[in-house]
Design a protein around this motif. Structure first.
Motif, PDB file in Angstrom:
ATOM      1  N   GLN A 148      -0.052 -10.493  -6.153  1.00 46.89           N
ATOM      2  CA  GLN A 148      -0.794  -9.316  -5.701  1.00 46.89           C
ATOM      3  C   GLN A 148      -0.604  -9.053  -4.208  1.00 46.89           C
ATOM      4  O   GLN A 148      -0.992  -7.993  -3.716  1.00 46.89           O
ATOM      5  CB  GLN A 148      -2.279  -9.485  -6.009  1.00 46.89           C
ATOM      6  N   ILE A 149      -0.024 -10.030  -3.484  1.00 48.96           N
ATOM      7  CA  ILE A 149       0.220  -9.843  -2.056  1.00 48.96           C
ATOM      8  C   ILE A 149       1.487  -9.017  -1.887  1.00 48.96           C
ATOM      9  O   ILE A 149       2.547  -9.396  -2.401  1.00 48.96           O
ATOM     10  CB  ILE A 149       0.389 -11.206  -1.341  1.00 48.96           C
ATOM     11  N   PRO A 150       1.435  -7.908  -1.194  1.00 48.11           N
ATOM     12  CA  PRO A 150       2.648  -7.091  -1.007  1.00 48.11           C
ATOM     13  C   PRO A 150       3.766  -7.897  -0.360  1.00 48.11           C
ATOM     14  O   PRO A 150       3.523  -8.745   0.506  1.00 48.11           O
ATOM     15  CB  PRO A 150       2.159  -5.957  -0.091  1.00 48.11           C
ATOM     16  N   GLU A 151       4.987  -7.638  -0.778  1.00 46.43           N
ATOM     17  CA  GLU A 151       6.139  -8.381  -0.289  1.00 46.43           C
ATOM     18  C   GLU A 151       6.263  -8.339   1.232  1.00 46.43           C
ATOM     19  O   GLU A 151       6.530  -9.375   1.859  1.00 46.43           O
ATOM     20  CB  GLU A 151       7.412  -7.847  -0.957  1.00 46.43           C
ATOM     21  N   PRO A 152       6.072  -7.186   1.896  1.00 44.79           N
ATOM     22  CA  PRO A 152       6.171  -7.183   3.366  1.00 44.79           C
ATOM     23  C   PRO A 152       5.145  -8.096   4.025  1.00 44.79           C
ATOM     24  O   PRO A 152       5.447  -8.756   5.030  1.00 44.79           O
ATOM     25  CB  PRO A 152       5.933  -5.715   3.741  1.00 44.79           C
ATOM     26  N   VAL A 153       3.936  -8.158   3.462  1.00 44.02           N
ATOM     27  CA  VAL A 153       2.899  -9.030   4.026  1.00 44.02           C
ATOM     28  C   VAL A 153       3.289 -10.489   3.839  1.00 44.02           C
ATOM     29  O   VAL A 153       3.156 -11.306   4.766  1.00 44.02           O
ATOM     30  CB  VAL A 153       1.537  -8.734   3.361  1.00 44.02           C
ATOM     31  N   ARG A 154       3.777 -10.843   2.663  1.00 48.38           N
ATOM     32  CA  ARG A 154       4.206 -12.226   2.424  1.00 48.38           C
ATOM     33  C   ARG A 154       5.330 -12.604   3.380  1.00 48.38           C
ATOM     34  O   ARG A 154       5.360 -13.727   3.906  1.00 48.38           O
ATOM     35  CB  ARG A 154       4.672 -12.393   0.977  1.00 48.38           C
ATOM     36  N   ARG A 155       6.255 -11.679   3.609  1.00 38.45           N
ATOM     37  CA  ARG A 155       7.382 -11.964   4.484  1.00 38.45           C
ATOM     38  C   ARG A 155       6.928 -12.214   5.922  1.00 38.45           C
ATOM     39  O   ARG A 155       7.394 -13.152   6.589  1.00 38.45           O
ATOM     40  CB  ARG A 155       8.379 -10.793   4.443  1.00 38.45           C
ATOM     41  N   VAL A 156       5.982 -11.388   6.390  1.00 40.79           N
ATOM     42  CA  VAL A 156       5.485 -11.553   7.770  1.00 40.79           C
ATOM     43  C   VAL A 156       4.735 -12.870   7.916  1.00 40.79           C
ATOM     44  O   VAL A 156       4.933 -13.619   8.891  1.00 40.79           O
ATOM     45  CB  VAL A 156       4.589 -10.365   8.149  1.00 40.79           C
TER      46      VAL A 156
END
Length: 213
Positions: A148-156
């Protein structure tokens, strides 16, 4: 023995028609036969109407049973959706209940009864979804919300935690990074794989077998 009034009516009316002559005796036979035939015809109509009424009554009872069974099944489905921890299923149950209200087919009482039978509060489920972890079960595992965590947020997040963990000048920074990663995992957001991949990229460079795009 059951009398077939329709057949009797046809027989006597046929007799009456056959004796419709100007001979007085035959006219009398015709009158009597016609009267008997009309009596049987009336009884036949009454029997048919009674049978039709009975059929209609049975059909009405069947429709009423099916209607009530359908309402009960739909109400149970809505109640289960309202008690669900899945937000999408909860919203779908709310939307269905509202649509039924607008269609003048309110089922709130049946839904509340189903909620109560399953041990749920009859007020809270209507206002918001059930919590992800049951309040009465402190040992229940946290749900997996990683996807459920957006990919850009996980990447950051993975980027910053990887740099913190690779910080050889400060053990405190490394401890903060580990604690933060563990806290996320305890809440059901496990991005350990993302962090490990970012550390490999920072230390070894990207895998040469990966496509350059």
């Amino acid at each position: 023995m059951t009398i077939n009034h329709r057949a009797e009516a046809e027989k006597h009316l046929e007799t009456a028609a056959r004796h419709l002559t100007e001979v007085p005796a035959d006219m009398r036979i015709a009158e009597v036969a016609a009267a008997i035939g009309q009596g049987h015809a009336t009884l036949a109509r009454n029997e048919e109407q009674a049978a039709t009424t009975a059929d209609l009554r049975e059909a009405l009872h069947s429709l009423r049973r099916r209607h009530n069974d359908t309402r009960s099944l739909v109400a149970t489905h809505i109640a289960q959706g309202l008690a669900s921890r899945d937000k999408h299923r909860w919203q779908a149950a709310r939307d269905l209940a509202q649509a039924l209200d607008e269609a003048h087919n309110n089922m709130d009482d049946l839904v509340d009864a189903s909620l109560s039978d399953d041990g749920h509060d009859t007020k809270t489920p209507w206002t918001h979804p059930a919590p992800a972890i049951r309040n009465d079960d402190p040992w229940a595992p946290a749900p997996d919300i990683t996807d459920q965590i957006p990919e850009p947020v996980r990447r950051v997040i993975a980027e910053h935690l990887a740099h913190m963990l690779l910080n050889g000048d400060s053990e405190v920074v490394q401890l903060w990074a580990r604690n933060f990663a563990f806290a996320l995992k305890n809440e059901g957001a496990d991005i350990t794989g993302d962090i490990e991949q970012r550390i490999r990229d920072l230390t070894l460079g990207r895998d040469p077998s990966d496509p350059p795009f």
